[in-house]
Design an enzyme around this catalytic site. Structure first.
Site, mmCIF file in Angstrom:
data_model
loop_
_atom_site.group_PDB
_atom_site.id
_atom_site.type_symbol
_atom_site.label_atom_id
_atom_site.label_comp_id
_atom_site.label_asym_id
_atom_site.label_seq_id
_atom_site.Cartn_x
_atom_site.Cartn_y
_atom_site.Cartn_z
ATOM 1 N N SER A 11 -10.904 -75.984 89.096
ATOM 2 C CA SER A 11 -11.131 -74.598 89.512
ATOM 3 C C SER A 11 -12.582 -74.902 89.716
ATOM 4 O O SER A 11 -13.272 -75.520 89.394
ATOM 5 C CB SER A 11 -10.953 -73.844 88.209
ATOM 6 N N LYS B 45 -8.397 -88.306 83.080
ATOM 7 C CA LYS B 45 -7.883 -87.370 82.185
ATOM 8 C C LYS B 45 -6.886 -86.407 82.940
ATOM 9 O O LYS B 45 -7.267 -85.569 83.875
ATOM 10 C CB LYS B 45 -9.069 -86.533 81.667
ATOM 11 N N CYS C 106 -3.917 -75.267 95.897
ATOM 12 C CA CYS C 106 -5.520 -74.875 96.688
ATOM 13 C C CYS C 106 -5.435 -74.389 97.970
ATOM 14 O O CYS C 106 -6.418 -73.689 98.195
ATOM 15 C CB CYS C 106 -6.074 -76.219 96.027
ATOM 16 N N GLU D 19 -13.397 -81.146 93.989
ATOM 17 C CA GLU D 19 -12.336 -80.227 95.080
ATOM 18 C C GLU D 19 -11.873 -78.977 94.230
ATOM 19 O O GLU D 19 -11.104 -79.392 93.318
ATOM 20 C CB GLU D 19 -11.403 -81.031 95.831
#
Ligand code: NAP
Ligand code: MG
Length: 475
Positions: free
Chosen positions: A227, A173, A282, A248
């Site tokens: 997130s 997805k 990130c 992660e």
């Protein structure tokens, strides 16, 4: 400029579904794709297709699975520029950044494709005569991958490649903001001869498609990047049904700058880590902790670098920084800038729609939300400190633990920091953002499940389980 593409789901080797949701260019709002939006029923179809394809895929010799990844890498290389331009149009980063990201996907496919030739288990001595003991790494079955918008081709690639080479089939997805990059990845795999149903893609909303995938009882494992809030929710759903889960997530990555560093070098390291990719990484540097002797010179040097970075169209010649990805992300960035302006000394940060100038803020208390919370924009908070140990304490005070860096010319200080900073990635005199593909990657604390690592050969552990075989031979 290519016309808006119609993007469908990819299930059992067929492109299916009615394109209905527009995906827009963050620079000029032009429509780049019209995308089918899946439901729980679409996910069920995709999982069924993946389940049907899995035994034959697992039975294919690993070098032959690898050959498909290697051929897909060649195809991606041959259209690197077009795929990178698509990536810029849907995500907004600069073409140079996008070319690097597509290159990363190519190299990831090459790395894991060639691992098809490697033995995957160990051989052990046995306590019993005429007995051999060895381990096999078995695929999990169907795995679900849920990916974010900020690296729309590299992250799907670094999850897909180890999943596929291990003999799993996949339902992926992509982030709703960036469906086209994954479409391009699926296209090269299909053209390279990936059997129908081995990779399935369901586009649509996380709260619908991601949720259904995480909850599906026939999905053995979910690997998620995104997130912390969504990740922790998924952890509950998957572990509630005894599935395997890898998360992660966010970061609040700090860079320590010591007196013995060169302020200009440290500013360049901080700017690359904090302003590259519009701060939407990130592992982006979002805090700098500088000792007293260099603090002011460092802030001046960083402000100077920031002032040279002009945001614009990622496809324009010499583009330095692309737009913020979406209005939702812009609202987060502007709210953080507003707080920084109110409570500290803000340099830069002017906005013209989604084009945001990089910003530096000083004078904030250590518990200020701009210092503690992930922003995901081009904003660096600089805080003073007394010495290395106090700096390490500040680094480790974060709820997150993804990447941490230090600028120093003292080897002992660097090693002291590397041993004590509580983060999954440590960078000495290098930007916190930016990773090699052949080494383990992951975080600790609120940044990660901190169980299985991604990337490099370590990535194979998540996508397999270990079986021990005792082989006796009496004669
Ligand atoms: P996000 O909002 O958490 O979304 C990540 C993915 O999860 C998207 O595909 C999203 O779908 C999906 N999702 C949303 N709600 C879901 C639910 N209830 N169940 C299942 N899936 C759901 O993250 P993002 O905004 O795309 O990306 C930014 C975040 O990713 C930042 O926090 C950043 O630090 C983190 N990140 C971490 C790493 C790392 O390796 N540690 C790397 C890159 C980014 P939609 O399409 O609907 O949004
Ligand atoms: Mg989101």
């Amino acid at each position: 400029m290519t016309a808006a593409l119609e993007l469908r789901h990819f299930i059992g080797g067929e492109w299916v579904g009615q394109p209905e949701v527009e995906s827009r260019n963050p620079f000029d709002d032009s429509v780049v794709a019209v995308v089918a939006s899946g439901t729980a029923a679409t996910v069920a179809d995709a999982v069924a297709a993946a389940q049907a394809a899995q035994p034959a895929w697992e039975a294919l010799p690993a070098p032959k699975r690898g050959a498909i990844l290697l051929d897909a890498a060649d195809l991606l290389r041959s259209r690197q520029r077009a795929v990178a331009e698509d990536l810029v149009r849907e995500e907004g980063k600069t073409l140079a950044e996008a070319m690097g990201e597509v290159r990363r996907a190519i190299d990831v496919f090459r790395f894991f494709g060639s691992l098809g030739w490697r033995a995957s288990g160990d051989v052990f001595p046995s306590n019993t005569p005429d007995t051999m003991v060895y381990t096999r790494r078995e695929p999990l079955g169907v795995v679900g991958l849920v990916t974010p918008w900020n690296f729309p081709i590299a992250i799907p690639a670094w999850k897909l490649a180890p999943a596929l080479i291990s003999g799993n089939t996949v339902v992926l997805k992509p982030a709703e903001l960036t469906p086209r990059s994954v479409h391009n990845l699926a296209s090269v795999l299909a053209e390279a001869g990936l059997p129908d149903g081995v990779l399935n893609i369901v586009n649509g909303k996380g709260s619908v498609v991601g949720e259904a995938l995480a909850a599906h009882p026939d999905v053995a494992a979910i690997s998620f990047t995104g997130s912390t809030k969504v990740g922790e929710h998924i952890r509950g759903v998957v572990q509630g049904r005894r599935g395997r889960v890898q998360l992660e997530m966010g970061g609040k990555n700090a860079l320590v700058v010591l007196d013995d560093a060169d302020p200009d070098v440290a500013a360049a390291v901080a700017a690359a880590g904090g302003f590259g990719l519009t701060g939407q990484a990130c592992t982006a540097t979002s805090r700098v902790i500088a000792t007293g002797g260099i603090h002011d010179a460092f802030v001046d040097a960083l402000a100077k670098v920031a002032a040279t970075i002009v945001p614009g169209d990622g496809l324009a010649d010499g583009a330095m920084m692309g737009p913020v990805v979406s209005d939702a992300q812009l609202a987060t960035d502007l709210a953080a800038l507003e707080k920084a302006r109110a409570d500290g000394n803000l340099i830069g940060g002017e906005s013209d729609g989604r084009l945001l100038r990089p910003a530096v803020v000083t004078g904030l208390p250590a518990d200020h939300s701009v210092v503690t919370d992930e922003v995901f924009g081009p904003l660096i908070a600089v805080l003073p400190t007394t010495d290395l140990d106090a700096a390490i304490e500040a680094v480790n005070s974060s709820a997150y633990g993804l990447a941490a860096g230090i600028c120093t010319t003292n080897l002992a200080s660097a090693q002291h920091f590397a041993a004590r900073a509580h983060a999954g990635v440590i960078k000495v005199n290098r930007p916190t953002a930016g990773l090699d593909l052949n080494v383990p990657f992951g975080g600790v604390k609120a940044s990660s499940t901190n169980t299985f690592r991604e990337q490099g050969e370590a990535a194979l552990e998540f996508y397999t389980w270990s079986k021990t075989v005792y082989l006796g031979h009496d004669r």
